[in-house]
Design a protein around this motif. Structure first.
Motif, PDB file in Angstrom:
ATOM      1  N   CYS A 113       0.811  -1.225   0.000  1.00  0.00           N
ATOM      2  CA  CYS A 113       0.000   0.000   0.000  1.00  0.00           C
ATOM      3  C   CYS A 113       0.837   1.264   0.000  1.00  0.00           C
ATOM      4  N   ASP A 114       1.783   1.302  -0.889  1.00  0.00           N
ATOM      5  CA  ASP A 114       2.605   2.502  -0.927  1.00  0.00           C
ATOM      6  C   ASP A 114       2.360   3.322  -2.182  1.00  0.00           C
ATOM      7  N   GLY A 115       1.370   2.929  -2.949  1.00  0.00           N
ATOM      8  CA  GLY A 115       1.074   3.716  -4.136  1.00  0.00           C
ATOM      9  C   GLY A 115       2.020   3.464  -5.291  1.00  0.00           C
ATOM     10  N   ALA A 116       2.817   2.420  -5.185  1.00  0.00           N
ATOM     11  CA  ALA A 116       3.738   2.106  -6.264  1.00  0.00           C
ATOM     12  C   ALA A 116       3.828   0.592  -6.390  1.00  0.00           C
ATOM     13  N   LEU A 117       4.232   0.144  -7.541  1.00  0.00           N
ATOM     14  CA  LEU A 117       4.298  -1.294  -7.778  1.00  0.00           C
ATOM     15  C   LEU A 117       5.733  -1.738  -7.979  1.00  0.00           C
ATOM     16  N   THR A 118       6.100  -2.723  -7.190  1.00  0.00           N
ATOM     17  CA  THR A 118       7.377  -3.371  -7.483  1.00  0.00           C
ATOM     18  C   THR A 118       7.164  -4.340  -8.645  1.00  0.00           C
ATOM     19  N   LEU A 119       8.222  -4.974  -9.038  1.00  0.00           N
ATOM     20  CA  LEU A 119       8.111  -5.913 -10.149  1.00  0.00           C
ATOM     21  C   LEU A 119       7.119  -7.017  -9.821  1.00  0.00           C
ATOM     22  N   ALA A 120       7.229  -7.545  -8.630  1.00  0.00           N
ATOM     23  CA  ALA A 120       6.329  -8.631  -8.260  1.00  0.00           C
ATOM     24  C   ALA A 120       4.880  -8.144  -8.208  1.00  0.00           C
ATOM     25  N   GLU A 121       4.692  -7.004  -7.605  1.00  0.00           N
ATOM     26  CA  GLU A 121       3.339  -6.457  -7.532  1.00  0.00           C
ATOM     27  C   GLU A 121       2.805  -6.189  -8.929  1.00  0.00           C
ATOM     28  N   PHE A 122       3.683  -5.683  -9.770  1.00  0.00           N
ATOM     29  CA  PHE A 122       3.242  -5.397 -11.123  1.00  0.00           C
ATOM     30  C   PHE A 122       2.845  -6.669 -11.847  1.00  0.00           C
ATOM     31  N   CYS A 123       3.639  -7.712 -11.672  1.00  0.00           N
ATOM     32  CA  CYS A 123       3.283  -8.974 -12.308  1.00  0.00           C
ATOM     33  C   CYS A 123       1.932  -9.461 -11.805  1.00  0.00           C
ATOM     34  N   ALA A 124       1.738  -9.352 -10.516  1.00  0.00           N
ATOM     35  CA  ALA A 124       0.457  -9.794  -9.972  1.00  0.00           C
ATOM     36  C   ALA A 124      -0.678  -8.969 -10.552  1.00  0.00           C
ATOM     37  N   ALA A 125      -0.492  -7.676 -10.612  1.00  0.00           N
ATOM     38  CA  ALA A 125      -1.560  -6.815 -11.114  1.00  0.00           C
ATOM     39  C   ALA A 125      -1.853  -7.118 -12.574  1.00  0.00           C
ATOM     40  N   PHE A 126      -0.804  -7.253 -13.334  1.00  0.00           N
ATOM     41  CA  PHE A 126      -0.967  -7.551 -14.751  1.00  0.00           C
ATOM     42  C   PHE A 126      -1.681  -8.874 -14.927  1.00  0.00           C
ATOM     43  N   HIS A 127      -1.280  -9.823 -14.120  1.00  0.00           N
ATOM     44  CA  HIS A 127      -1.900 -11.142 -14.208  1.00  0.00           C
ATOM     45  C   HIS A 127      -3.385 -11.052 -13.911  1.00  0.00           C
ATOM     46  N   LEU A 128      -3.722 -10.271 -12.913  1.00  0.00           N
ATOM     47  CA  LEU A 128      -5.128 -10.115 -12.573  1.00  0.00           C
ATOM     48  C   LEU A 128      -5.877  -9.416 -13.696  1.00  0.00           C
ATOM     49  N   VAL A 129      -5.236  -8.457 -14.300  1.00  0.00           N
ATOM     50  CA  VAL A 129      -5.896  -7.764 -15.416  1.00  0.00           C
ATOM     51  C   VAL A 129      -6.162  -8.744 -16.546  1.00  0.00           C
ATOM     52  N   VAL A 130      -5.167  -9.531 -16.850  1.00  0.00           N
ATOM     53  CA  VAL A 130      -5.334 -10.496 -17.929  1.00  0.00           C
ATOM     54  C   VAL A 130      -6.428 -11.496 -17.573  1.00  0.00           C
ATOM     55  N   ALA A 131      -6.412 -11.918 -16.340  1.00  0.00           N
ATOM     56  CA  ALA A 131      -7.442 -12.870 -15.921  1.00  0.00           C
ATOM     57  C   ALA A 131      -8.825 -12.250 -16.066  1.00  0.00           C
ATOM     58  N   ARG A 132      -8.951 -11.033 -15.668  1.00  0.00           N
ATOM     59  CA  ARG A 132     -10.239 -10.376 -15.744  1.00  0.00           C
ATOM     60  C   ARG A 132     -10.675 -10.203 -17.184  1.00  0.00           C
ATOM     61  N   LYS A 133      -9.731  -9.856 -18.028  1.00  0.00           N
ATOM     62  CA  LYS A 133     -10.073  -9.716 -19.430  1.00  0.00           C
ATOM     63  C   LYS A 133     -10.541 -11.034 -20.004  1.00  0.00           C
ATOM     64  N   ASN A 134     -10.045 -12.108 -19.462  1.00  0.00           N
ATOM     65  CA  ASN A 134     -10.433 -13.406 -19.966  1.00  0.00           C
ATOM     66  C   ASN A 134     -11.657 -13.949 -19.282  1.00  0.00           C
ATOM     67  N   GLY A 135     -12.270 -13.135 -18.495  1.00  0.00           N
ATOM     68  CA  GLY A 135     -13.571 -13.530 -17.980  1.00  0.00           C
ATOM     69  C   GLY A 135     -13.542 -14.079 -16.577  1.00  0.00           C
ATOM     70  N   TYR A 136     -12.382 -14.100 -15.957  1.00  0.00           N
ATOM     71  CA  TYR A 136     -12.346 -14.598 -14.599  1.00  0.00           C
ATOM     72  C   TYR A 136     -12.834 -13.525 -13.648  1.00  0.00           C
ATOM     73  N   GLN A 137     -13.517 -13.948 -12.635  1.00  0.00           N
ATOM     74  CA  GLN A 137     -13.908 -13.017 -11.599  1.00  0.00           C
ATOM     75  C   GLN A 137     -12.714 -12.732 -10.712  1.00  0.00           C
TER      76      GLN A 137
END
Lengths: 648, 139
Positions: free
Chosen positions: A315-339
């Motif tokens: 919760c620091d308002g910035a993304l490390t590499l790992a956080e970014f990967c997680a976020a990106f992964h979630l975005v991709v998952a959501r785009k693919n229809g996952y809740q």
């Protein structure tokens, strides 16, 4: 498997209703079909997933040669109406099975042919144990997920290859419909898992069977041999069995179909995206940059907000590499229809990802070669795969590394040219073009890596863990990046909401070494230094270090956290070591105490100045905030006035 | 055991308001609204002194026979108002303070989210979870 009788009555009627034709199914046929149907789809779902169906079709060993196999299967699915409907309902499934039987008996694939009495369709080497695979919905969903992602990637790459500037993260449907001309691309998707039910349409099945074959038949070497014969790419059976064995091990060690697990290829992709935003892999991506980036995915803002909440663990308002990967992964998952999940899945936790990201950190040279070849042309990939078919793992590795080095040089050259975020996906095309000739070896390698976790585990074990940059808890709230924005872009700082806590939080971070300061100086220590070092620390150096934070906190914040922490660390250690030999005797202690007092007073003065500066800044920003609010209100009133006029 | 928790923006409109589901939730909304006057009074009562010196926790705003209302203001004039059941005499001041601290922390987490625009209503699930936990049990 033994649910045959249960669904026996339904299908006949359903089949009747399906295409408006009455399809008589004999008892045995009904039983067999319903059994196959139930195998293909877990009971709770009404429609068979395309993956299992595709696998079934492949298993039917329909005659034509490999490259044209898609032509036959399309016919079947078209005829049975699944293509239209987008999924295999029971009716479609039974019709399809009938058609397969017809085709196997040599009849043309037509509706009329299935009216005849036909033998049961033969499916080679379908084992009952495959049901186990479909038993867990999670796995099924994992199956669902992996290929859509890959196809999404592939499609995005293909599209950019075609010069299409379409948003790479376009909804899953559109890319699928476009490239039926080269269905073989889907086969080459370097995934080992099945494909998604979310995608309807025929082309998916093309892609699926190949991957599904890898992952489903975990037991049989001989059966895998059969599949090898049927493979669209004519890979040799040793390769198939080898990969099947690998798949066995893979699934036994972890759940490869877990949609929240990031595969190697995905990680490489994410890391490249990270690099396009922030060249230093150890640094953060700031909130606004990340916001712009993820907004491009065209997900609704509340969902993006939730994704951020999940992935920004500290919760620091910035993304490390790992956080970014997680976020990106979630975005991709959501785009693919996952809740989106309520909490961050375990496999997306930064600690977990960082352990896994060690390989990327270290082998960044290989990444360009991994990711760049991916979007390259399909033909080369096809050939590459066959080349690799009989290769052993270890020799491949060395070959890959050599290839990777070659690729890397080209990739770096290309990557430096295109770094802008709007072109984030475009740059991949340029790299792809550059990489095509060299892409042969690298791509199959990445595919086989992604298919097994054993290799991953081995790789991870080999490399020493690089220390991931974890922001320290104590300053996480006093977001350094917020302050950065404040100092550099006032307007942006207004948006960042409430300013960080009052100045006392600011100086401690850079002046990490000054833990020995007496309580008059409002610094809270970030590192524990023994008090003895305090006395030995020369006052002059103290002043210098103290002077640095008030005057240039922004500069410090700009640097990566690791650096920021390291430099103060280094300086005090240097101070200590240098002063140690000099200040051994206790006689000069009195002199030092007076020096210390003076130093402390100067420090206090400086801090007060810093406080004043920040207070002034705070009031200025509050003013700006007020003005901005006023503007907003004015604009809103204007909008209100204009609205009735437009809505006529 | 808070009965109602509200986050009020600087311009005195609610960013977030959540109460224990009862038949007359509007009553709590009304209470929170009226308590804003008391909050403003307390803020101005502290005078034009430096913002630093002002305590964030405002304490008991006013009690009624059924419940008590506590207030908390941040440095950016965002107010947290909490309505607590009077029958729950076990709640001490420290506990209220800790609850406000948690609220404040969650609020800053929301602020760190770049997709959140200050002044928007709060729709964060994490915040909801935290508020729910606060209403279920004393923390």
């Amino acid at each position: 498997m033994e649910q045959g009788p249960a669904g026996a009555s339904g299908p006949a009627a359903a089949a009747a209703g399906a295409g408006g034709l009455l399809l008589p199914l004999s008892e045995t046929e009904q039983q067999r079909y319903s059994e196959l149907f139930s195998r293909c789809c877990p009971p709770p779902e009404a429609a068979a997933g395309g993956s299992s169906v595709g696998e079934l079709f492949r298993a039917s060993q329909l005659p034509p040669d490999t490259l044209h196999q898609w032509k036959n299967n399309p016919q079947i699915t078209e005829v049975c109406g699944a293509k239209r409907m987008g999924y295999f309902g029971p009716a479609q499934f039974y019709i399809a099975l009938k058609l397969i039987a017809a085709a196997q008996s040599g009849f043309p694939v037509r509706i009329e042919s299935i009216k005849n009495e036909l033998p049961l369709p033969r499916f080679m080497a379908l084992k009952n144990d495959t049901e186990v695979r479909y038993g867990t919905p999670a796995e099924f969903h994992g199956v669902k997920f992996q290929v859509p992602h890959a196809t999404l990637e592939k499609n995005s790459y293909k599209r950019t290859d075609e010069g299409d500037k379409q948003e790479p993260k376009s909804p899953p449907m559109s890319p699928i419909c476009s490239p039926p001309a080269s269905p073989s691309t889907y086969q080459r998707i370097p995934l080992s898992y099945g494909y998604g039910k979310a995608r309807s349409g025929l082309e998916q099945q093309h892609g699926a069977p190949y991957e599904v074959r890898h992952s489903t038949h975990q037991q049989d070497g001989p059966s895998s041999g059969n599949y090898g014969a049927k493979s669209a790419l004519a890979c040799s059976t040793p390769n198939r069995s080898l990969s099947v064995e690998r798949e066995q091990q893979d699934s036994s060690t972890q759940y490869p179909d877990d949609p929240w697990r990031i595969t190697e290829e995905q990680r490489d992709y994410y890391i490249n995206q990270f690099r396009s935003l922030q060249p230093d892999l150890n640094a953060f991506i700031s909130g606004s940059v990340a916001k712009n980036f993820f907004t491009k995915s065209k997900l609704p803002i509340p969902e993006l907000s939730h994704i951020w909440e999940l992935s920004d663990v500290d919760c620091d308002g910035a993304l490390t590499l790992a956080e970014f990967c997680a976020a990106f992964h979630l975005v991709v998952a959501r785009k693919n229809g996952y809740q989106l999940p309520e909490t961050l899945p375990e496999t997306l936790l930064p600690e977990y990802l960082q352990a896994a990201c060690l390989k990327p950190m270290r082998d960044c040279a290989l990444f360009d070669s991994y990711s760049e070849p991916l979007p390259s042309s399909q033909q080369t990939r096809d050939l590459g795969r066959t080349e690799k078919s009989s290769a052993e793992e270890v020799p491949d590795n060395s070959a890959l590394i050599q290839e990777g080095k070659k690729d890397d040089k080209q990739a770096l050259k290309v990557s430096t040219t295109l770094k802008t975020i709007p072109k984030e996906f475009q740059h991949l095309t340029v790299k792809a073009a550059a990489q095509e000739p060299n892409a042969l070896r690298a791509r199959p390698r990445s595919r086989s890596y992604s298919s097994t976790s054993i290799e991953d585990a081995m790789k991870k074990g080999e490399e020493p863990p690089t220390p991931p940059p974890r922001p320290q808890k104590s300053h996480s709230r006093a977001s350094s990046l917020d302050l950065n924005k404040i100092f550099q872009q006032n307007t942006q700082a207004v948006r960042s909401g409430w300013l960080p806590p009052p100045p006392p939080a600011l100086p401690p971070r850079p002046s990490v070494s000054q833990t020995e300061q007496p309580s008059e100086v409002e610094l809270h220590p970030q590192m524990n230094k023994p008090p003895s070092q305090a006395e030995e620390n020369s006052s002059a150096k103290k002043e210098v270090v103290l002077a640095q934070p008030p005057s240039k906190p922004a500069r410090r914040k700009l640097r990566t956290e690791g650096q920021g922490l390291e430099t103060p660390e280094l300086s005090p250690t240097i101070n200590v070591t240098s002063s140690l030999p000099a200040v051994k005797p206790h006689l000069p202690v009195q002199k030092q105490s007076s020096k210390q007092k003076r130093a402390i007073q100067t420090a206090i003065r400086k801090n007060k100045e810093a406080n004043a500066v920040l207070a002034r800044l705070n009031s200025e920003l509050q003013q700006q905030l007020k003005e901005v609010h006023k503007e907003r209100i004015a604009l809103e009133t204007q909008l209100e006035q204009l609205r009735p006029v437009t809505v006529l | 055991m808070a009965v109602c928790i509200a986050v009020i923006a600087k311009e005195n409109y609610p960013l977030y308001i959540r109460s224990v589901p009862t038949e007359n939730e509007l009553k709590f909304h009304y209470t929170v609204h009226t308590s804003l006057d008391v909050v403003d009074e307390k803020i101005s009562a502290m005078g034009k002194a430096l913002v630093d010196q002002r305590e964030l926790y405002l304490g008991l705003l006013y009690p009624t026979e059924d419940y008590k209302v506590y207030g908390y203001v941040t440095n950016s004039k965002v107010k947290f108002v909490m309505v607590v059941d009077s029958s729950n005499t076990a709640l001490r001041d420290n506990e209220i303070r800790s609850m406000f601290r948690k609220l404040h922390n969650s609020y800053t987490d929301i602020m760190c989210n770049p997709f959140y625009n200050p002044g928007d209503r709060i729709h964060s699930r994490a915040f909801d979870t935290m508020v729910n936990s606060m209403m279920m049990q004393v923390c």
